[in-house]
Enzyme design. Structure first.
Site, PDB file in Angstrom:
ATOM      1  N   GLU A  79      -5.861  -3.740   1.669  1.00 26.80           N
ATOM      2  CA  GLU A  79      -6.204  -4.319   3.503  1.00 26.80           C
ATOM      3  C   GLU A  79      -7.229  -5.356   3.342  1.00 26.80           C
ATOM      4  O   GLU A  79      -6.707  -5.895   4.383  1.00 26.80           O
ATOM      5  CB  GLU A  79      -5.738  -3.099   4.174  1.00 26.80           C
ATOM      6  CG  GLU A  79      -4.275  -2.487   4.688  1.00 26.80           C
ATOM      7  CD  GLU A  79      -4.150  -1.663   3.995  1.00 26.80           C
ATOM      8  OE1 GLU A  79      -5.135  -1.255   2.972  1.00 26.80           O
ATOM      9  OE2 GLU A  79      -3.315  -0.853   4.580  1.00 26.80           O
TER      10      GLU A  79
ATOM     11  N   THR B 157       0.539  -1.191  -0.122  1.00 26.70           N
ATOM     12  CA  THR B 157       0.123   0.645  -0.049  1.00 26.70           C
ATOM     13  C   THR B 157       0.975   1.180  -0.045  1.00 26.70           C
ATOM     14  O   THR B 157       1.843   1.448   0.608  1.00 26.70           O
ATOM     15  CB  THR B 157      -0.582  -0.069   1.751  1.00 26.70           C
ATOM     16  OG1 THR B 157       0.379   0.373   2.624  1.00 26.70           O
ATOM     17  CG2 THR B 157      -1.228  -0.903   1.613  1.00 26.70           C
TER      18      THR B 157
ATOM     19  N   TRP C 100     -17.942  17.439  13.524  1.00 28.88           N
ATOM     20  CA  TRP C 100     -16.845  16.940  11.967  1.00 28.88           C
ATOM     21  C   TRP C 100     -17.757  17.631  10.867  1.00 28.88           C
ATOM     22  O   TRP C 100     -19.190  17.918  11.169  1.00 28.88           O
ATOM     23  CB  TRP C 100     -16.893  15.652  12.742  1.00 28.88           C
ATOM     24  CG  TRP C 100     -16.088  14.915  13.673  1.00 28.88           C
ATOM     25  CD1 TRP C 100     -16.707  14.743  14.358  1.00 28.88           C
ATOM     26  CD2 TRP C 100     -14.952  15.139  13.443  1.00 28.88           C
ATOM     27  NE1 TRP C 100     -15.815  13.669  15.429  1.00 28.88           N
ATOM     28  CE2 TRP C 100     -14.325  14.509  14.813  1.00 28.88           C
ATOM     29  CE3 TRP C 100     -14.035  15.814  12.774  1.00 28.88           C
ATOM     30  CZ2 TRP C 100     -13.574  14.334  14.963  1.00 28.88           C
ATOM     31  CZ3 TRP C 100     -12.682  15.832  13.564  1.00 28.88           C
ATOM     32  CH2 TRP C 100     -12.137  15.322  15.103  1.00 28.88           C
TER      33      TRP C 100
ATOM     34  N   LYS D 289     -12.174  19.549  11.257  1.00 33.56           N
ATOM     35  CA  LYS D 289     -12.788  19.471  12.955  1.00 33.56           C
ATOM     36  C   LYS D 289     -13.455  21.535  13.176  1.00 33.56           C
ATOM     37  O   LYS D 289     -12.668  22.640  13.654  1.00 33.56           O
ATOM     38  CB  LYS D 289     -12.268  19.457  14.449  1.00 33.56           C
ATOM     39  CG  LYS D 289     -13.317  18.692  15.360  1.00 33.56           C
ATOM     40  CD  LYS D 289     -12.772  17.837  16.667  1.00 33.56           C
ATOM     41  CE  LYS D 289     -13.916  17.406  17.091  1.00 33.56           C
ATOM     42  NZ  LYS D 289     -13.496  16.442  17.938  1.00 33.56           N
TER      43      LYS D 289
END
Lengths: 548, 548
Positions: A328, A185, A444, A439
């Site tokens: 993954e 990755t 958020w 944020k």
């Protein structure tokens, strides 16, 4: 008390021998620089058996890494089987990596041999002296005129195969947990990390691609993977095709929308898969092609813009089928199928469902965890959290133990880094990456959600939203927008487009127009680059909007 | 080198928790003596959690056998999950067994508890004093008025559930090889033998029922298993439904064709499965029912008469989908799907393909072995041999090691006892059972093939072909024929029907008309009984036909 069932390992030799025994009459089409070839699976399988012997002849160690530096071709598919079926580990190298990353990865994996398409030699060969463990370079002559170096380490693929005796027996892998393949990755921070797939994970993941309530590969399918075979095993499509008996079309180096559209039409492809970029490029070409055989257009790698998917549905009756995952996760973790609970919805609402990531496929478990508190969040479509994943084809660690404690939880789940909500039916909706969350005033803001809304504007090609510092709210969103060729757009128009669509305090403080969104080597938005570029950005007018 | 994937066991708790989490809104309909009930999967799952606690309360040992003596009902399905998810072993008892077999099986498996439908108490209770290990009988009150004995060993299912606290956590099975369920095969010779399914085999077999190129269970399906839940886990349909999220309809004790047809119509069932007998009985009822939701009628247990399947195709557009296997194969080993190589065939030829057993499903390996020489036979559709099977849901041995060396080969494959040819595409065609083969003048005659041809006569209900002694040819075939009610038929007509269809020397030397073909306790033809009945048979006229 134990079950009394046979101890038959879940291993790729089954996939190979099944293809050879049941589907020898099916075809594998491969496009290379020299043109298009077609071969039966039986002919292909005989070549895999030769290649198995070649690996012995080259004295490649019993479980050594076999590097490939190749396009999507039939010969790459030969390596896909010959390496793992003989106990070696297929190591697909991303041909678009930066040279220093490539060198790092080959050395880290200790590849003993690298198979390289002749057309890609000019990329690989300049690095040869830095590749410490590679004893052999086997050149696959794809008809390119790239110069082949005179060097004792260099071999010709076809010459080796011609000289080899085909392996005559049944391939056997005793331990299904043994490594079959690996793929690095390329995260945006730190060194690339190696994901090591097992035979068990590869076989189970292949089975999932045959599920009717998903991709549902069948013998009648003709499958063209646009997604590169060096990206998480092309999403498992090659192994899935061999298991299902589908015909395969491998497009080689010419990945232009024009070339792909022509192949889809010519070979009456029924299933294809690739990142949104390719489907964006192909959308205007749809009216010129007969794509009536297409039944599934798998789309992954990043969120699927709803407008793009709807464009396909309107043009050819087939919306994009979004699947979510990462290297993954082998990579398929969710597939955005619609289900009976969506039957009463309007077409627009169903489009919203298809733009989600969908529910986990069988054998995959997901949970939502608040990145700040570590608490598990409810599946109420409102609470957000990082998605953590568990399952037999989800990584437990990186090669050589890297990333421990960071990417994996103490109880063994993968931290995906994706922030999402999940509804009561298990449908994931990505809102952001943990590291891209904005944020603002303690609340958020989902950058991905904002991007999706901006990209639904008909004049917008791409958009990325990043955080910029703000004296009062700490962070505020800023939109970086790419306008479609030939169109003009103002910041005010972007804001006006957003106002009815998102909460007032989500409206970006700034809109900047850029030529293109910078991408990583695997084609994902590189917000890191944008953040560097706009790091010192100050909005001219302090925002009047803050969290309610 | 090992793969670095999570060690997540393939175990039934995943199936349970997935159903609970994703499909809580789906329904389970159950018909019992008291009438029809409908319940959501969420409600059902809560009851499974209560049942898990009940098993603890009854002090059922950690991996003890939990017997069930039940029809296909929702509460039987509760036991299907609660027993294995808590580490116990579900032991489904065939309610049609002869009493002495039942006693043998319960004692051999050492069942600690038996859950029994109240309507079946009159069958079980007379045997109670012979069941040596059973400490508890839990009566599931299905509305029957059968007397419930006053006995300290007898409990009421609903009372136990009402008093129980639902298990609150996640079920965990650490070792996927541990036993999940067991089922005895009632062979025609010797004692019944126990097949012990593992969690791994149960999960993998369930996945296979979701494959698009097979049964292909999806969330939108409504599935009605007619096949009893005490027959090899109802072919895995219950676990498959929970994994796929399909609605389930469980028909309970009334298995008449009329009752099944009514349920199929009322609940708009899309997938059903059962033995040929039930479909034979339902064929004349088709015009009176709207079965337009049906997409697959799975048929197994014995070969599918082509005429029957064609009758369904002509009446409702859906031919029978034949699957082949046995208790020892979990049971699905092959599914007779048609594939692209059959596209050019006529409808009659395609019917022939569907009447075969079809190709092996993924993960199952088959080979043909000559029963006399032990040599592997080619897949040329001509050579016959015993089918031997290998795969992760194929038995490796019977409980307590019985049958070793007889039923299993030295290299660990199952001897199925079925004799077949296999074509180049892997399509199995059964010709006989090894023990039913007729050897006439040194050549094999396939009794199953002959039966199929006789049963294609419109006036024939059933037919069984056995060997009778012959002075010259050693053995000759004899046909035992059951005529359809209200029809008349002569031996000459049967012979005339066969003459254009089989080789001359296959024509039976004798045709006897019988009232019904004797059946074993699982509903298969008992040729042993016929051979005993006709053991001394001498044909009046010596046959003029012998092997060519």
């Amino acid at each position: 008390m134990l079950g009394l069932m046979q101890h038959r390992p879940l291993a790729l030799p089954h996939v190979f021998h099944r293809a050879e025994q049941y589907f020898g009459h099916k075809t594998i089409v491969s496009v290379e620089a020299a043109g298009e070839t077609s071969m039966t699976v039986a002919e292909w399988a005989e070549r895999v058996r030769r290649l198995a012997t070649v690996l012995d002849t080259l004295d490649v160690g019993a479980d050594s890494r076999v590097g490939t530096f190749c396009w999507n071709t039939r010969r790459h598919l030969e390596l896909y089987l010959a390496a793992p079926c003989t106990g070696r580990v297929l190591h697909t190298l991303n041909i678009r990596l930066f040279p220093e990353q490539l060198v790092y990865i080959v050395n880290h994996a200790e590849d003993e041999v690298v198979f390289v398409d002749r057309s890609l030699l000019p990329v690989l060969w300049p690095l040869v002296d830095k590749l410490e463990t590679v004893r052999h370079f086997v050149v696959i002559d794809d008809g390119s005129d790239a110069e082949v170096p005179e060097d004792p380490r260099v071999h010709d693929y076809e010459a080796l195969l011609a000289a080899a005796t085909p392996f005559a027996g049944t391939f056997v892998i005793e331990d299904e947990s043994s490594a079959a393949a690996m793929c690095y990755t390329s995260g945006t921070t730190g060194n690339p990390k190696g994901v090591v797939y097992s035979h068990r994970s590869a076989v189970l993941h292949s089975l999932i691609s045959l599920m009717a309530d998903g991709v549902g590969l069948v013998e009648r399918d003709v499958v063209l993977p646009v997604v590169p075979m060096f990206h998480a095993n092309a999403w498992g499509l090659p192994y899935g095709c061999l298991l299902a008996g589908s015909n395969v079309v491998l497009p080689g180096p010419n990945m232009t929308p024009q070339a792909i559209a022509a192949l889809l039409e010519k070979h009456r492809v029924s299933v294809t898969g690739g990142v949104p970029t390719i489907w964006m490029g192909m959308l205007p070409l749809l009216p010129d092609h007969d794509l009536s055989a297409l039944r599934a257009i798998l789309c992954g790698g990043s969120a699927v813009p709803k407008a793009l998917s709807e464009g396909y549905r309107e043009a050819i009756g087939v919306p994009l089928l979004h699947a979510w995952g990462m290297t993954e996760t082998s990579p398929i973790a969710t597939v955005a199928v619609t289900r009976s609970q969506h039957d009463g919805l309007s077409e627009a609402e169903r489009a919203d469902v298809r733009a989600r990531q969908g529910p986990a496929v069988p054998l995959v478990d997901l949970r939502l965890v608040d990145p700040s508190t570590g608490e598990t969040q409810p599946w109420d479509d409102t609470a957000t959290g990082e998605i953590q994943a568990a399952g037999p084809w989800i990584a437990s660690e990186y090669y050589r133990g890297e990333g421990e404690g960071v990417q994996f939880t103490e109880d063994g789940w993968l931290r995906t880094g994706d922030v999402a909500t999940i509804d009561r039916y298990g449908y994931v909706r990505l809102v952001d990456r943990t590291k891209d969350l904005i944020k603002s005033g303690g609340e958020w803001i989902g950058s991905v959600e904002l991007e999706n809304e901006i990209m639904s504007h008909p004049k917008v090609a791409e958009a990325a939203v990043i955080a910029i510092p703000h004296p009062k709210w700490v962070e505020r969103p800023m939109a970086c927008v790419v306008v479609k060729p030939g169109e003009t757009l103002t910041a005010e128009e972007v804001i006006a487009h957003l106002e009815p669509r998102v909460a007032k305090w989500w409206i970006p403080d700034a809109v900047e127009f850029i030529d293109e969104v910078p991408k990583t080597s695997v084609g994902k938005f590189s917000k890191k680059t944008l953040r560097e570029k706009f790091g010192g950005y100050q909005t001219g007018v302090p925002s009047s909007a803050g969290p309610a």
